[in-house]
Motif scaffolding. Sequence first.
Motif, PDB file in Angstrom:
ATOM      1  N   UNK A 174      30.386  41.801  38.674  1.00 54.62           N
ATOM      2  CA  UNK A 174      29.381  40.899  39.216  1.00 54.62           C
ATOM      3  C   UNK A 174      29.514  39.533  38.576  1.00 54.62           C
ATOM      4  N   UNK A 175      29.535  38.490  39.381  1.00 56.69           N
ATOM      5  CA  UNK A 175      29.540  37.132  38.882  1.00 56.69           C
ATOM      6  C   UNK A 175      28.302  36.430  39.367  1.00 56.69           C
ATOM      7  N   UNK A 176      28.059  35.216  38.824  1.00 58.20           N
ATOM      8  CA  UNK A 176      26.883  34.489  39.265  1.00 58.20           C
ATOM      9  C   UNK A 176      26.984  34.096  40.735  1.00 58.20           C
ATOM     10  N   UNK A 177      28.216  34.096  41.296  1.00 56.88           N
ATOM     11  CA  UNK A 177      28.379  33.769  42.713  1.00 56.88           C
ATOM     12  C   UNK A 177      27.872  34.890  43.622  1.00 56.88           C
ATOM     13  N   UNK A 178      27.799  36.099  43.081  1.00 50.30           N
ATOM     14  CA  UNK A 178      27.346  37.218  43.901  1.00 50.30           C
ATOM     15  C   UNK A 178      25.961  36.959  44.474  1.00 50.30           C
ATOM     16  N   UNK A 179      25.092  36.366  43.666  1.00 55.88           N
ATOM     17  CA  UNK A 179      23.718  36.106  44.086  1.00 55.88           C
ATOM     18  C   UNK A 179      23.452  34.608  44.222  1.00 55.88           C
ATOM     19  N   UNK A 180      24.515  33.827  44.435  1.00 53.84           N
ATOM     20  CA  UNK A 180      24.357  32.375  44.490  1.00 53.84           C
ATOM     21  C   UNK A 180      23.462  31.932  45.635  1.00 53.84           C
ATOM     22  N   UNK A 181      23.451  32.683  46.724  1.00 50.74           N
ATOM     23  CA  UNK A 181      22.657  32.296  47.884  1.00 50.74           C
ATOM     24  C   UNK A 181      21.270  32.933  47.877  1.00 50.74           C
ATOM     25  N   UNK A 182      20.958  33.712  46.878  1.00 50.50           N
ATOM     26  CA  UNK A 182      19.648  34.335  46.814  1.00 50.50           C
ATOM     27  C   UNK A 182      18.620  33.331  46.320  1.00 50.50           C
ATOM     28  N   UNK A 183      17.629  33.049  47.134  1.00 52.82           N
ATOM     29  CA  UNK A 183      16.540  32.177  46.735  1.00 52.82           C
ATOM     30  C   UNK A 183      15.569  33.010  45.914  1.00 52.82           C
ATOM     31  N   UNK A 184      15.356  32.684  44.643  1.00 52.12           N
ATOM     32  CA  UNK A 184      14.521  33.556  43.811  1.00 52.12           C
ATOM     33  C   UNK A 184      13.132  33.832  44.384  1.00 52.12           C
ATOM     34  N   UNK A 185      12.480  32.802  44.926  1.00 48.09           N
ATOM     35  CA  UNK A 185      11.132  33.012  45.456  1.00 48.09           C
ATOM     36  C   UNK A 185      11.140  33.969  46.637  1.00 48.09           C
ATOM     37  N   UNK A 186      12.140  33.832  47.508  1.00 50.00           N
ATOM     38  CA  UNK A 186      12.249  34.720  48.660  1.00 50.00           C
ATOM     39  C   UNK A 186      12.613  36.130  48.213  1.00 50.00           C
ATOM     40  N   UNK A 187      13.510  36.229  47.279  1.00 43.98           N
ATOM     41  CA  UNK A 187      13.914  37.514  46.709  1.00 43.98           C
ATOM     42  C   UNK A 187      12.697  38.227  46.118  1.00 43.98           C
ATOM     43  N   UNK A 188      11.905  37.482  45.376  1.00 42.13           N
ATOM     44  CA  UNK A 188      10.715  38.041  44.732  1.00 42.13           C
ATOM     45  C   UNK A 188       9.680  38.492  45.759  1.00 42.13           C
ATOM     46  N   UNK A 189       9.382  37.639  46.718  1.00 39.24           N
ATOM     47  CA  UNK A 189       8.292  37.909  47.665  1.00 39.24           C
ATOM     48  C   UNK A 189       8.649  39.000  48.664  1.00 39.24           C
ATOM     49  N   UNK A 190       9.881  38.992  49.144  1.00 37.75           N
ATOM     50  CA  UNK A 190      10.259  39.902  50.222  1.00 37.75           C
ATOM     51  C   UNK A 190      10.998  41.150  49.746  1.00 37.75           C
ATOM     52  N   UNK A 191      11.915  40.974  48.802  1.00 37.33           N
ATOM     53  CA  UNK A 191      12.684  42.122  48.330  1.00 37.33           C
ATOM     54  C   UNK A 191      11.904  42.937  47.299  1.00 37.33           C
ATOM     55  N   UNK A 192      11.092  42.271  46.500  1.00 42.76           N
ATOM     56  CA  UNK A 192      10.373  42.950  45.430  1.00 42.76           C
ATOM     57  C   UNK A 192       9.510  44.104  45.910  1.00 42.76           C
ATOM     58  N   UNK A 193       8.518  43.834  46.764  1.00 43.22           N
ATOM     59  CA  UNK A 193       7.659  44.937  47.226  1.00 43.22           C
ATOM     60  C   UNK A 193       8.420  45.991  48.018  1.00 43.22           C
ATOM     61  N   UNK A 194       9.448  45.564  48.738  1.00 37.57           N
ATOM     62  CA  UNK A 194      10.174  46.478  49.608  1.00 37.57           C
ATOM     63  C   UNK A 194      11.039  47.465  48.833  1.00 37.57           C
ATOM     64  N   UNK A 195      11.766  46.986  47.819  1.00 37.83           N
ATOM     65  CA  UNK A 195      12.774  47.813  47.161  1.00 37.83           C
ATOM     66  C   UNK A 195      12.557  48.028  45.668  1.00 37.83           C
ATOM     67  N   UNK A 196      11.959  47.076  44.974  1.00 38.04           N
ATOM     68  CA  UNK A 196      12.022  47.094  43.518  1.00 38.04           C
ATOM     69  C   UNK A 196      10.725  47.481  42.815  1.00 38.04           C
ATOM     70  N   UNK A 197       9.586  47.088  43.355  1.00 33.09           N
ATOM     71  CA  UNK A 197       8.331  47.336  42.654  1.00 33.09           C
ATOM     72  C   UNK A 197       7.995  48.817  42.505  1.00 33.09           C
ATOM     73  N   UNK A 198       8.237  49.664  43.526  1.00 38.22           N
ATOM     74  CA  UNK A 198       7.894  51.077  43.325  1.00 38.22           C
ATOM     75  C   UNK A 198       8.596  51.704  42.121  1.00 38.22           C
ATOM     76  N   UNK A 199       9.880  51.413  41.955  1.00 39.28           N
ATOM     77  CA  UNK A 199      10.608  51.992  40.828  1.00 39.28           C
ATOM     78  C   UNK A 199      10.307  51.265  39.519  1.00 39.28           C
ATOM     79  N   UNK A 200       9.893  50.006  39.605  1.00 39.03           N
ATOM     80  CA  UNK A 200       9.517  49.281  38.389  1.00 39.03           C
ATOM     81  C   UNK A 200       8.346  49.962  37.696  1.00 39.03           C
ATOM     82  N   UNK A 201       7.402  50.444  38.462  1.00 41.87           N
ATOM     83  CA  UNK A 201       6.255  51.151  37.871  1.00 41.87           C
ATOM     84  C   UNK A 201       6.715  52.432  37.183  1.00 41.87           C
ATOM     85  N   UNK A 202       7.643  53.134  37.805  1.00 41.20           N
ATOM     86  CA  UNK A 202       8.164  54.352  37.200  1.00 41.20           C
ATOM     87  C   UNK A 202       8.906  54.039  35.901  1.00 41.20           C
ATOM     88  N   UNK A 203       9.748  52.996  35.929  1.00 50.97           N
ATOM     89  CA  UNK A 203      10.494  52.594  34.740  1.00 50.97           C
ATOM     90  C   UNK A 203       9.545  52.226  33.606  1.00 50.97           C
TER      91      UNK A 203
END
Length: 266
Positions: A1-30
């Motif tokens: 993985x390089x920094x170019x892998x996520x170069x087009x990811x807008x952090x705010x969009x990633x947080x708002x849209x990807x977070x609840x969909x994919x990441x937050x459920x497992x974050x609570x478990x972790x």
Amino acid sequence: MTDRTFAHSTPALYERCMGPLLFEPYAKLVAGRCVAFQPDRILETAAGTGIVTRAVHRAAPRAQIVATDINPAMLEFAALALRSEHVSFRPADAQNLPFAEGSFDLVLSQFGVMFFPDKIRANQEARRVLRPNGHYLLVTFDRLELNPIPKAAQDAVGALFAHDPFDYMERGPFCYADPARIKHDLLAAGFAHVEIETTKLSSRVNSHDAAQGLVFGSPFRLEIERRDPSALDRAAEAVAQALVRWEGKDAPMSAHVVTARTFVAT
């Protein structure tokens, strides 16, 4: 993985849209697992926008957390969202960690290991910076067919490019789904007592937000732009339509929660 892998990811969009969909459920478990380990010092790799960082900090507010990621823009967003004397953010490659041996009680990485080019090397680095009897906690997606929202997204976009089939999900976020391979790579890195628990959770779907996050806020965007830079809006619409049947419903998801320990002296 390089920094170019996520170069087009807008952090705010990633947080708002990807977070609840994919990441937050497992974050609570972790976060719950972290509390059970009672660590004083925690290292997080591939921290992204800090979704897991915040969950762990809420659960273990007195633990010292160092959150790292290879993408500085993601970490800048994470640092703005969480200000605490117990949490610090530092750019770092999980395959070449800038920390001394035995620096941490726990190393954790949620949905990051899939993108590490040399997974055994990353595991070795995690082991190196762990103290004796320390824990390494990983979360990696199960097979794509057991995660219907990303599967539907890839199928919908793939239909737009029938002449050039998509396999990004299998090559990227869902490439590390074989428990036998995961265990092999951890043992090869010198870990012991590897436990792999396949955990099924769910997340509530907003079809528009999910489409925006998957198409514009993740590396999936690069795959679309490579085929047709003008196709992003069409792709987002296709994904949104494919997810309408899940609108307002809880979609299943499946991932492996992996715990490994450093060598225990007897």
